[in-house]
Design an enzyme around this catalytic site. Structure first.
Site, PDB file in Angstrom:
ATOM      1  N   GLN A 102      48.137  37.015  39.948  1.00 39.20           N
ATOM      2  CA  GLN A 102      47.862  38.362  40.464  1.00 39.20           C
ATOM      3  C   GLN A 102      48.931  39.385  40.084  1.00 39.20           C
ATOM      4  O   GLN A 102      48.744  40.578  40.290  1.00 39.20           O
ATOM      5  CB  GLN A 102      47.705  38.322  42.001  1.00 39.20           C
ATOM      6  CG  GLN A 102      46.433  37.616  42.458  1.00 39.20           C
ATOM      7  CD  GLN A 102      45.148  38.384  42.109  1.00 39.20           C
ATOM      8  OE1 GLN A 102      45.188  39.559  41.729  1.00 39.20           O
ATOM      9  NE2 GLN A 102      44.005  37.729  42.233  1.00 39.20           N
ATOM     10  N   CYS A 138      35.424  33.536  49.396  1.00 42.49           N
ATOM     11  CA  CYS A 138      33.972  33.393  49.449  1.00 42.49           C
ATOM     12  C   CYS A 138      33.526  32.494  48.309  1.00 42.49           C
ATOM     13  O   CYS A 138      33.565  32.878  47.165  1.00 42.49           O
ATOM     14  CB  CYS A 138      33.340  34.769  49.306  1.00 42.49           C
ATOM     15  SG  CYS A 138      31.564  34.717  49.386  1.00 42.49           S
ATOM     16  N   THR A 180      42.969  28.150  37.721  1.00 39.84           N
ATOM     17  CA  THR A 180      42.638  26.950  38.494  1.00 39.84           C
ATOM     18  C   THR A 180      43.038  25.701  37.713  1.00 39.84           C
ATOM     19  O   THR A 180      43.729  24.818  38.237  1.00 39.84           O
ATOM     20  CB  THR A 180      41.118  26.925  38.797  1.00 39.84           C
ATOM     21  OG1 THR A 180      40.822  28.070  39.603  1.00 39.84           O
ATOM     22  CG2 THR A 180      40.716  25.663  39.535  1.00 39.84           C
ATOM     23  N   ASN A 187      46.726  36.974  46.520  1.00 42.15           N
ATOM     24  CA  ASN A 187      45.509  37.654  46.085  1.00 42.15           C
ATOM     25  C   ASN A 187      44.804  38.409  47.212  1.00 42.15           C
ATOM     26  O   ASN A 187      44.093  39.368  46.974  1.00 42.15           O
ATOM     27  CB  ASN A 187      44.531  36.654  45.455  1.00 42.15           C
ATOM     28  CG  ASN A 187      44.441  35.347  46.214  1.00 42.15           C
ATOM     29  OD1 ASN A 187      45.450  34.686  46.444  1.00 42.15           O
ATOM     30  ND2 ASN A 187      43.249  34.972  46.616  1.00 42.15           N
ATOM     31  N   THR A 196      37.401  21.317  21.785  1.00 43.69           N
ATOM     32  CA  THR A 196      37.497  22.475  20.889  1.00 43.69           C
ATOM     33  C   THR A 196      37.846  23.722  21.704  1.00 43.69           C
ATOM     34  O   THR A 196      37.287  23.959  22.772  1.00 43.69           O
ATOM     35  CB  THR A 196      36.161  22.661  20.131  1.00 43.69           C
ATOM     36  OG1 THR A 196      35.886  21.446  19.453  1.00 43.69           O
ATOM     37  CG2 THR A 196      36.250  23.796  19.137  1.00 43.69           C
TER      38      THR A 196
HETATM   39  N1  PLP Z   1      45.473  31.919  41.594  1.00 45.99           N
HETATM   40  C1  PLP Z   1      45.335  33.105  42.181  1.00 45.99           C
HETATM   41  C2  PLP Z   1      46.497  33.718  42.872  1.00 45.99           C
HETATM   42  C3  PLP Z   1      44.105  33.756  42.154  1.00 45.99           C
HETATM   43  O1  PLP Z   1      43.966  34.950  42.749  1.00 45.99           O
HETATM   44  C4  PLP Z   1      43.016  33.141  41.494  1.00 45.99           C
HETATM   45  C5  PLP Z   1      41.668  33.772  41.500  1.00 45.99           C
HETATM   46  O2  PLP Z   1      41.259  34.387  42.461  1.00 45.99           O
HETATM   47  C6  PLP Z   1      43.212  31.910  40.885  1.00 45.99           C
HETATM   48  C7  PLP Z   1      44.457  31.332  40.950  1.00 45.99           C
HETATM   49  C8  PLP Z   1      42.111  31.227  40.130  1.00 45.99           C
HETATM   50  O3  PLP Z   1      42.004  31.827  38.866  1.00 45.99           O
HETATM   51  P1  PLP Z   1      40.860  31.447  37.814  1.00 45.99           P
HETATM   52  O4  PLP Z   1      39.642  32.201  38.217  1.00 45.99           O
HETATM   53  O5  PLP Z   1      41.406  31.894  36.496  1.00 45.99           O
HETATM   54  O6  PLP Z   1      40.677  29.969  37.855  1.00 45.99           O
END
Ligand code: PLP
Length: 385
Positions: free
Chosen positions: A180, A326, A75, A150, A238
């Site tokens: 993924q 969700c 994210t 995903n 950090t």
């Molecule tokens: N991108 C994809 C394709 C994902 O499937 C996910 C999590 O479901 C994320 C980004 C977000 O990842 P993170 O939990 O490391 O922030």
């Protein structure tokens, strides 16, 4: 005991991942400290950076061409990339099936004067290269297409997309969220020609709360988090030493087993789908006529709500998820399936089953059997009611 078939949500630590956690716990200094404990942590993080490079196909002379910026996950990595490259006046192309951590920053960028075009997927979830070709030109700043979805597992030919972008633009930055794909399929950023990728530790067996943006050296980045000079001044604060070191150890562990992991996951998933086809012949599988992740099955179960199935299977000790994002416990209709043009009933009744590399075909068949039982019961209850 339970059977975890929700690997796309998080690929929980396996036995080896737990052992590596104990090893990573030996390194707990602050990498900014000049004393030996700090320097040990700094060196361990540098080793982790190299291991992550190797996991995504960067080795030898290529190592100095890509920087690895550790983040709190995919994210943050996607937000970092987008905030740096989708400014006012920029032109960005992405797809409607991206993860919300790409779509939401793009929505904000659009509100501040960035021009954002989103490509709609086909009914199977594929992204049409012609649509991309039509949109790219010399004014394009950023193209971001996830390597695998995903929810459906649809795999997009990012290497072809890079060639296509390069035919019309020499300057556009081409990025892919490969969260993924890593750990499920062999993957090399070098072979694809991508400028930048996003990875997430907990999607391939490391801890939650750690990920990385891996990006060619020349590409500009502006830090989201200001403070100390950590991560080459790209992320103040950090470092998450434990998360980074553990992710590096896991990366090292799986880097040369990717084909083996792919084959195992595919065998389990195929055993599941074959048994579902036999026991529940009216079920349909999303994205099954296009390249898919080896572990993912997105199964439409006519007439039964996926969230009811998630609960019923949980009671039987089987963890799966509804084909819906969700957040905070409130299921929303999947934006991915909706973008694919699936009707409301199909969106509501799609279950995501995502297997692990340490499972067997028996697991696939057991889950299919349990699914058939709960579906038959749910349908019987509906008829009685
Ligand atoms: N991108 C994809 C394709 C994902 O499937 C996910 C999590 O479901 C994320 C980004 C977000 O990842 P993170 O939990 O490391 O922030």
């Amino acid at each position: 005991m339970f059977i975890d078939c929700d690997a796309n949500a998080t690929y929980a630590l396996d036995d080896c991942g737990r052992e590596l956690l104990v090893e990573a716990l030996q390194v707990l200094g602050n990498p900014s400290s000049l004393h030996r404990s700090g320097q040990r942590a700094k060196n361990a993080i540098d080793d982790a950076r190299d291991a992550v490079r190797r996991l995504v196909g960067i080795g030898g002379a290529d190592s100095s061409r890509y920087r690895v910026v550790f983040t709190s996950g995919a994210t943050e990595a996607n937000n970092l990339l987008i905030a740096s490259n989708a400014r006012s006046g920029a032109r960005v192309i992405a797809t409607e099936v991206e993860h919300p951590c790409v779509l939401m920053p793009l929505e904000r960028a659009a509100q501040s004067g960035c021009m954002v075009s989103l490509i709609a997927p086909s009914q199977q979830g594929s992204v049409n290269p012609d649509m991309l070709a039509r949109l790219v030109d010399e004014t394009t700043t950023l193209v971001s297409v996830m390597a695998a979805n995903n929810e459906t597992g649809a795999v997009h030919p990012v290497r072809d997309f890079v060639s296509l972008v390069r035919q019309s633009s020499s300057t556009a930055l081409v990025h892919s969220d490969v969260a993924q794909v890593v750990g499920k399929l062999p993957f090399s950023i070098v072979e694809t020609g991508l400028d930048a990728i996003t990875i997430s530790g907990h999607k391939f067996g490391a801890l939650t709360g750690v990920g990385a943006l891996i990006i060619r050296e020349h590409c500009a980045l502006q830090p989201l988090i200001l403070g100390g000079p950590q991560e080459d001044k790209l992320r103040g604060g950090t470092e998450n030493v434990l998360g980074m070191v553990h992710m590096g150890l896991v990366a090292d562990q799986i880097a040369d087993k990717l084909k083996q992991r792919e084959d195992t996951m595919k065998r389990v998933r195929d055993a599941f789908e074959a048994a579902v086809r036999e026991k529940l012949p009216d079920c349909e599988f999303n994205a099954d006529s296009i390249p898919r992740l080896p572990n993912t099955s997105s199964v439409y179960v006519p007439g039964v709500r996926a969230d009811d199935l998630v609960v019923a299977l949980d009671l039987k000790g089987i963890l799966v998820s509804a084909g819906a994002a969700c957040s905070s416990g409130k299921p929303q209709p999947s934006h991915v399936l909706t973008a694919m043009g699936q009707g409301e009933e199909r969106v509501r009744s799609t279950l995501r089953v995502s297997f692990r590399a340490d499972q067997s075909e028996d697991v696939g068949r057991t889950v299919a059997e349990a699914l058939a039982e709960v579906v038959v019961r749910a349908r019987a209850l509906r008829e009685e009611g």
